[in-house]
Write a protein that holds these residues in place. Structure first.
Motif, PDB file in Angstrom:
ATOM      1  N   GLN A 177     -26.490 134.089  36.391  1.00 37.46           N
ATOM      2  CA  GLN A 177     -27.671 134.056  35.529  1.00 37.46           C
ATOM      3  C   GLN A 177     -27.434 133.155  34.311  1.00 37.46           C
ATOM      4  O   GLN A 177     -26.356 133.131  33.732  1.00 37.46           O
ATOM      5  N   ASP A 178     -28.450 132.379  33.958  1.00 39.18           N
ATOM      6  CA  ASP A 178     -28.431 131.474  32.798  1.00 39.18           C
ATOM      7  C   ASP A 178     -27.524 130.256  32.991  1.00 39.18           C
ATOM      8  O   ASP A 178     -27.266 129.525  32.028  1.00 39.18           O
ATOM      9  N   MET A 179     -27.045 130.017  34.187  1.00 44.46           N
ATOM     10  CA  MET A 179     -26.288 128.798  34.463  1.00 44.46           C
ATOM     11  C   MET A 179     -27.238 127.793  35.122  1.00 44.46           C
ATOM     12  O   MET A 179     -27.673 127.996  36.258  1.00 44.46           O
ATOM     13  N   HIS A 180     -27.576 126.736  34.388  1.00 41.94           N
ATOM     14  CA  HIS A 180     -28.577 125.767  34.859  1.00 41.94           C
ATOM     15  C   HIS A 180     -28.066 124.341  34.671  1.00 41.94           C
ATOM     16  O   HIS A 180     -28.704 123.515  34.025  1.00 41.94           O
ATOM     17  N   ILE A 181     -26.913 124.053  35.242  1.00 42.96           N
ATOM     18  CA  ILE A 181     -26.342 122.707  35.162  1.00 42.96           C
ATOM     19  C   ILE A 181     -27.034 121.816  36.191  1.00 42.96           C
ATOM     20  O   ILE A 181     -27.130 122.169  37.365  1.00 42.96           O
ATOM     21  N   ARG A 182     -27.517 120.664  35.744  1.00 37.48           N
ATOM     22  CA  ARG A 182     -28.170 119.733  36.674  1.00 37.48           C
ATOM     23  C   ARG A 182     -27.108 118.938  37.437  1.00 37.48           C
ATOM     24  O   ARG A 182     -26.179 118.393  36.851  1.00 37.48           O
ATOM     25  N   SER A 194     -35.689 119.315  36.784  1.00 37.99           N
ATOM     26  CA  SER A 194     -35.019 118.684  35.646  1.00 37.99           C
ATOM     27  C   SER A 194     -34.491 119.699  34.638  1.00 37.99           C
ATOM     28  O   SER A 194     -33.637 119.368  33.817  1.00 37.99           O
ATOM     29  N   ASN A 195     -35.003 120.939  34.686  1.00 40.76           N
ATOM     30  CA  ASN A 195     -34.499 121.979  33.776  1.00 40.76           C
ATOM     31  C   ASN A 195     -33.295 122.724  34.355  1.00 40.76           C
ATOM     32  O   ASN A 195     -32.811 123.687  33.769  1.00 40.76           O
ATOM     33  N   GLY A 196     -32.821 122.277  35.514  1.00 42.39           N
ATOM     34  CA  GLY A 196     -31.645 122.878  36.112  1.00 42.39           C
ATOM     35  C   GLY A 196     -31.919 124.053  37.031  1.00 42.39           C
ATOM     36  O   GLY A 196     -30.986 124.615  37.610  1.00 42.39           O
ATOM     37  N   ARG A 197     -33.186 124.419  37.199  1.00 38.04           N
ATOM     38  CA  ARG A 197     -33.525 125.540  38.079  1.00 38.04           C
ATOM     39  C   ARG A 197     -33.779 125.041  39.502  1.00 38.04           C
ATOM     40  O   ARG A 197     -34.302 123.949  39.698  1.00 38.04           O
ATOM     41  N   PHE A 198     -33.415 125.862  40.472  1.00 36.45           N
ATOM     42  CA  PHE A 198     -33.532 125.457  41.867  1.00 36.45           C
ATOM     43  C   PHE A 198     -34.941 125.677  42.401  1.00 36.45           C
ATOM     44  O   PHE A 198     -35.666 126.570  41.949  1.00 36.45           O
ATOM     45  N   VAL A 199     -35.302 124.865  43.379  1.00 32.60           N
ATOM     46  CA  VAL A 199     -36.603 124.960  44.046  1.00 32.60           C
ATOM     47  C   VAL A 199     -36.396 125.700  45.358  1.00 32.60           C
ATOM     48  O   VAL A 199     -35.651 125.234  46.231  1.00 32.60           O
ATOM     49  N   LEU A 200     -37.031 126.854  45.521  1.00 28.46           N
ATOM     50  CA  LEU A 200     -36.888 127.619  46.757  1.00 28.46           C
ATOM     51  C   LEU A 200     -37.861 127.087  47.799  1.00 28.46           C
ATOM     52  O   LEU A 200     -39.042 126.878  47.508  1.00 28.46           O
ATOM     53  N   PRO A 201     -37.412 126.841  49.026  1.00 30.12           N
ATOM     54  CA  PRO A 201     -38.267 126.242  50.050  1.00 30.12           C
ATOM     55  C   PRO A 201     -39.303 127.229  50.577  1.00 30.12           C
ATOM     56  O   PRO A 201     -39.104 128.448  50.562  1.00 30.12           O
ATOM     57  N   ILE A 202     -40.421 126.702  51.068  1.00 34.32           N
ATOM     58  CA  ILE A 202     -41.456 127.519  51.711  1.00 34.32           C
ATOM     59  C   ILE A 202     -41.624 127.051  53.154  1.00 34.32           C
ATOM     60  O   ILE A 202     -42.740 126.990  53.681  1.00 34.32           O
TER      61      ILE A 202
END
Length: 389
Positions: A177-182, A194-202
């Motif tokens: 949690q709270d680790m958002h390294i690009r 760009s904010n380091g959060r991952f995109v979950l696929p649909i």
């Protein structure tokens, strides 16, 4: 919090570390006949990989790791990987070690997030171990060490319920949690914002044992189906072809945890805005860790088996740079927030008390008591055993 999470966390992060080191060692290696004394060759690469894997899968070390226990802090585990990365002739400076740890953690975080089922975390681990076995396929003794850990994993986790695996997954996600390294690979593949959060696929296969969403069945009190309603699921899902193998050998089916660096491409890491903000408040929000003493004792036991090898007088120590140039490495070292940078340390594994005091200075202002300890510690036993390898 699950007390069975630590082996999975350690082995998967260790697998990612080996992927990265192998890729960078290959990129910087020089043909043996052309290499100077201070330049990498393929022989050096194999030696480094063998040394690290031998240390990582040491029998006593694994026995300690597989004991049920809570996860420890990020800094505590990071200290173990510092020791592990320096278990051979290779040397990393602080900026490269920071980058290595960032890549390791973000890769495994991505894999945990995308696991179709909580149980599939075990398949991710098996993918890492399969790749590690390939690294040491020409070294039967080391291969046997990895196979023994494989069997320990099967014995410990094959009997767990879906609920217990879900608790393990939650424990891992809390750790990340709270680790958002690009990471450049993730950004280029558009699986990270760009904010380091991952995109979950649909899209893609649904978890094994489930159906593609899009149908609601309604039943009466007797259990008879009385009505069906279809709906648009908003994705492009398919049924899984088969379940991955949880045996020592077999097709894992799931690709998470395989080597994403097998195709050579540069990998960069950058701090996201959220992580920078987190770093600026780290010191003022840091509360005393009630598990501090347990963490230090845990590390004293584990790190006794992780010996930092010093080059002999006749051979040079080889430095590995995880950046494109030395200038990039120096710039990263200067611009990284102090609160998110962990010092590369060298701890002599002679007495638990000395280790605890050194770790206490690095991990924060934890109180270390001066109570007498027995003259022979588990850390000493591990170190003596490592000397015999």
């Amino acid at each position: 919090m699950s007390a069975r999470t630590l082996p999975l966390l350690f082995l998967n992060l260790g697998g990612e570390m080996l992927y990265i080191l192998d890729q960078r060692l290959r990129a910087q290696s020089i043909p043996g006949e052309k290499a100077r004394k201070d330049e990498w060759t393929d022989v050096d690469r194999k030696r480094v990989m063998n040394d690290i894997i031998t240390t990582m899968f040491n029998k006593k070390f694994m026995e300690e790791l597989f004991k049920p226990q809570e996860l420890y802090s990020k800094k505590a585990l990071r200290t173990v990987y510092d020791r592990l990365a320096h278990a051979s002739i290779m040397r990393l400076n602080q900026a490269s070690m920071d980058k290595l740890y960032d890549l390791m953690t973000m890769a495994f975080k991505y894999q945990v997030l995308l696991c179709p089922r909580p149980k599939d975390i075990l398949l991710v681990t098996f993918n890492h171990l399969d790749a590690i076995k390939d690294f040491v396929r020409d070294s039967p003794n080391i291969l046997n060490q990895v196979d023994e850990t494989f069997r320990q994993l099967i014995d410990m986790y094959s009997c767990l319920s879906a609920g217990e695996f879900q608790l393990i997954r939650q424990t891992l996600l809390i750790f990340f949690q709270d680790m958002h390294i690009r990471v450049s690979i993730f950004l280029k593949d558009k699986v990270q914002n760009s904010n380091g959060r991952f995109v979950l696929p649909i899209s893609g296969p649904v978890p094994w044992g489930t159906e593609v969403p899009g149908l609601i069945r309604m039943f009466n009190c007797n259990g008879d189906e009385v009505k069906r309603v279809e709906f648009t699921n908003g994705g492009n899902y398919i049924s899984p072809q088969r379940e991955g193998s949880f045996d020592l050998y077999g097709d894992r089916v799931l690709k998470l945890g395989t080597n994403m660096y097998s195709v050579s491409r540069p990998v960069e890491t950058h701090m996201s805005g959220a992580s920078k903000s987190l770093a600026s408040h780290t010191k003022e929000n840091a509360a005393p860790n009630p598990l501090a003493k347990e963490e230090l004792n845990f590390l004293a036991r584990l790190m006794g088996g992780l010996e930092i090898k010093k080059p002999n007088g006749s051979e040079p120590g080889f430095r590995l740079n995880l950046f494109t140039t030395d200038e990039d490495e120096e710039y990263a070292s200067l611009t990284r927030p102090d609160e998110l940078s962990y010092k590369v340390i060298n701890i002599q594994a002679t007495q638990d008390q000395q280790q605890n005091e050194e770790l206490a200075r690095i991990m924060g202002e934890f109180e270390v008591t001066d109570q007498p300890r027995q003259s022979t510690s588990k850390g000493d036993d591990l170190l003596a055993m490592m000397d015999e390898l």
